[in-house]
Design an enzyme around this catalytic site. Structure first.
Site, PDB file in Angstrom:
ATOM      1  N   GLY A  47       0.868  -1.162   0.000  1.00 52.54           N
ATOM      2  CA  GLY A  47       0.000   0.000   0.000  1.00 52.54           C
ATOM      3  C   GLY A  47       0.904   1.211   0.000  1.00 52.54           C
ATOM      4  O   GLY A  47       1.347   1.665   1.050  1.00 52.54           O
ATOM      5  N   THR A  48       1.219   1.730  -1.178  1.00 51.84           N
ATOM      6  CA  THR A  48       2.354   2.626  -1.347  1.00 51.84           C
ATOM      7  C   THR A  48       2.052   3.630  -2.445  1.00 51.84           C
ATOM      8  O   THR A  48       1.181   3.407  -3.278  1.00 51.84           O
ATOM      9  CB  THR A  48       3.602   1.791  -1.731  1.00 51.84           C
ATOM     10  OG1 THR A  48       3.850   0.822  -0.715  1.00 51.84           O
ATOM     11  CG2 THR A  48       4.846   2.633  -1.909  1.00 51.84           C
TER      12      THR A  48
END
Length: 573
Positions: free
Chosen positions: A378-379
């Site tokens: 999750g970036t």
């Protein structure tokens, strides 16, 4: 700003993924400019960065503004409670620097105590997974060295988005709804997550104004007083109280003593192109090892690369097998270099790559050892180039979506869960320890052509463990295929991963947009392939800026492209 009329944010899930059954979208075209460029996974963020460049800001100024805006509009991908890794090209000095903005475990971290409490691994959600947020300290360090505009100017777009609001978009709405049951299971109902990100007690309606006043106030405080206030001022004290109340071991002292680290980038040569990235604890080393392995094999002809991806199943097979070998080395060695001797030179050497390549069966898939680190991601990745040719490659993250799920309603900060990447196995190189940085999936990148001092392409991708694999595919398409940046980041992708935590990484995820017969050929080689949705954000958001003919500093231009799997649009001047 370049637009894509075919994109509908309502068709994007929490990671920017196109929902199955939606129409296949046309990748955004290349945006070309002469005086600056910004790429990121959300169009409001690239607009924020471009406004800073237009006001005379540096590439670093624009990167901070873009990152701060993403922390507001894309909180499932990043936030000021997360970590960051930078590559910065200083055009005046002709020099590249790395900046490690990753946080550390609290001084009270005790893996033995966690094992005694019955934990075999650190929980993915909740206070035990939180490490000190490092991103904001890195903003301050980068700004102090390379900034031009004031903090107030740089943070103004993000403050406006947080206070005046932004329109709820599909990725934001679905990310909140997908995260809610996970947070409830880990923390319980009525948490700060719900109060901040679900204040109406229902799902957001598309287009409904989203306002984050507490986060706006925190950003205003940082603009007024300084980025260091996040750690050793009023914001730091409020964080310490909020974290303690949530059950985290992080104290005011942990925040005060945290610092970023300036580093020397590491590099390899891929068919004459120098590929640079960030050293450990970043996973950049994995990408370099993977590229070195691939370089030992003859690539397909250039016409095998294009909008349909690589049409040669053999090349994809070699990439999958090389990825298995590189990821095994990551699990065996990668951690905080202040706590272990990591054999970077050996792992990135051409001789070692040749030894690994000799283990690959060019016709059949192999079964690698089980992974010893968890998956997930999750970036956000962003890149900026200014009118003088200064460039930033920046990747920032809270890890799994909204990270730990712990949100402080008083400050509006939501905290990363990077601590869950640490091991509780005392013999594992990435075992939890006081003050230790964990192994990170994050890895920014730049490419340099032979004989040219300035960067050729600034690029990177989100995607968790897939990041090195995505990076290698983009680099191969650019170098082996000679494609443009939009084709390289928009072409169909694959990556290999475990089908569950701590299983062998053999499951291949691939988009159905590959040319007919490619996926079938991979299956015949023994790869279990799961087809994803077209333009699946789970296969990463890669973005790129090309400095054409040397870029602005040499009288050239800029070509920018954002990943069509994201809600991004390239912004240029």
């Amino acid at each position: 700003m370049t637009a894509n009329a075919d994109r509908d944010d309502g068709n994007v899930d929490g990671d920017g993924e196109i929902i199955a059954g939606d129409p296949v979208l046309v990748p955004a075209p290349i945006a070309r400019g002469l005086r600056g460029a910004v790429v990121a996974p959300h169009h409001l963020a690239t607009a924020a960065g471009l406004s800073i460049l237009a006001a005379g800001g540096s590439a670093v100024d624009a990167a901070i503004a873009t990152n701060a805006a993403l922390a507001v509009v894309m909180p499932s991908g990043c936030g000021i409670g997360g970590d960051a890794f930078w590559l910065i090209w200083d055009a005046k000095e002709g020099r590249q620097s790395g900046l490690n903005g990753s946080g550390r475990a609290p001084a009270a971290a005790d893996p033995a105590a966690l094992r005694r409490d019955g934990h075999e691994t650190i929980p993915f959600r909740g206070p035990l997974a939180i490490t000190v947020p490092g991103a904001v300290r890195s903003w301050g360090d980068a700004h102090a060295r390379f900034g031009r505009l004031s903090r107030a100017d740089i943070l103004a777009p993000a403050i406006d988005l947080a206070s005046a609001g932004f329109a709820a978009w599909g990725g934001f709405v679905s990310a909140v709804e997908a995260t809610l049951p996970l947070v409830e299971a880990a923390i319980g109902g009525g948490s700060g997550f719900e109060r901040v990100y679900r204040p109406h007690g229902r799902a957001w309606r598309l287009g409904e104004p989203v306002r984050l006043p507490a986060l706006a106030a925190t950003l205003e405080r940082l603009a007024d007083v300084g980025f260091d206030d996040f750690y050793d001022g009023d914001v730091g004290e409020r964080q310490a109280r909020g974290l303690a109340a949530a059950g985290s071991a992080i104290t005011a002292a942990d925040l005060r003593t945290h610092g970023s680290t300036w580093t020397e980038p590491i590099a390899t040569d891929y068919r004459g192109v120098r590929v640079t990235t960030h050293p450990p604890n970043s996973s950049g080393i994995v990408a370099l090892e993977l590229l070195n392995i691939l370089e030992t094999f003859e690539p397909p002809a250039a016409d095998a690369f294009g909008p349909a991806g690589c049409t040669d199943p053999r090349w994809i097979h070699l990439g999958i097998e090389a990825s298995k070998l590189a990821m095994a080395d990551r699990d065996a060695h990668l951690t905080d270099p202040e706590f272990a001797d990591i054999p970077v030179d050996r792992l990135t050497s051409k001789a070692y790559a040749a030894d690994l390549a000799a283990r690959i069966d060019e016709r059949r898939a192999t079964r690698p050892p089980a992974a010893t680190t968890p998956g997930g991601g999750g970036t956000i990745y962003l890149a900026t180039v200014d009118a003088e040719g200064n460039a930033v490659s920046l990747i920032e993250s809270n890890y799994m979506g909204f990270g730990s799920g712990v949100v402080d309603p008083e400050t509006g900060i939501h905290y990363q869960n990077r601590g869950s990447y640490c091991s509780l196995d005392p013999d594992h190189p990435n075992v939890l320890a006081p003050g230790k940085r964990t192994l990170h999936t994050l890895m920014p990148g730049m490419l340099f052509r032979p004989g040219e001092a300035a960067p050729w392409i600034v690029t990177g991708s989100m995607g968790g463990d897939a990041q090195p694999q995505i990076h290698a595919q983009v680099v191969s398409a650019l170098v082996d295929g000679g494609v443009d940046v939009a084709t390289a980041v928009g072409a169909p992708r694959w990556f290999v991963e475990p089908d569950e935590h701590f299983a062998p990484p053999v499951e291949v995820r691939a988009e159905p947009r590959f040319a007919p017969g490619v996926i079938t050929a991979l299956e015949k080689m023994g790869h279990p392939v799961t087809e994803t949705a077209p333009f699946d954000g789970g296969l990463g958001h890669a973005h790129a800026i090309e400095l054409v003919e040397g870029g602005p500093a040499s009288g050239g231009s800029l070509a920018a492209a954002t990943d069509p799997r994201s809600a991004g649009l390239p912004a240029v001047r």
